[in-house]
Design an enzyme around this catalytic site. Sequence first.
Site: not given
Ligand code: FPP
Length: 224
Positions: A2, A19, A113
């Site tokens: 997050d 992201h 893994l």
């Molecule tokens: C939450 O942060 C994150 C996500 C919804 C996406 C997670 C995806 C990645 C890290 C990209 C790549 C993943 C792979 C497996 C290659 P948020 O957007 O909710 O953050 P915020 O709470 O600050 O808005």
Amino acid sequence: MDGNGRWATRRGLPRLAGHKAGAERVRDVVELTPSLGVEYLTLFAFSTENWMRSRGEVNGLMMLFKHYMKSEAATLVRNGVRVRFIGERSRLEPDIQRQMQGLEEQTSNNSKLHLTLALNYGGRDEITRAMKRIAAKVKTGEIMPDDITQDVVSAHLDTAGLPDPDLIIRTSGELRTSGFLPWQSAYAEYVFPETLWPDFVPGEYVDIINSFGTRERRFGAVAG
Ligand code: FPP
């Protein structure tokens, strides 16, 4: 994982930039994990609720998943990583579903893994789908109601065959679990670092794993 959105917003960047930066941390963490003595790693990449984000953000995330599944496949195979996906697949683009299956097949003989990626995953959704599968077997007489044990429930979840998590890390300071592995995490330890996921550097991950190694876990029993 997050905090990608906040990381980007604080820099005046579009959320997708967060992201992208987050995806780089995924690479670091996956690379480092086996050397920490951890054999199973599950990453929550997209939840059943994440569809409610803007179309641009959802499309951008899907593009990122596609890109990384393609660009990282050879490295994952070479590094002995076995990839599995959990979550409800039918809502994902057919293209992505094919890639997911391909990656699972390509890495199926690996065991250094076990990397599980939760994509369109929600814990309640997973349990509901498991209940439907069990109910269908009860209907045909394959399972009797009295035979439904905790092991039977576990075996019908998306994580069938995987061990329950010992430690769950949620970054960005939010003190919620947001439907992440609710059945499987009944005895898991949690840590909630303040760090936003794109800032989650290897050093902090190593510290968390090392400090977990020193905690005493009793699973409801008394100290021995
Ligand atoms: C939450 O942060 C994150 C996500 C919804 C996406 C997670 C995806 C990645 C890290 C990209 C790549 C993943 C792979 C497996 C290659 P948020 O957007 O909710 O953050 P915020 O709470 O600050 O808005």
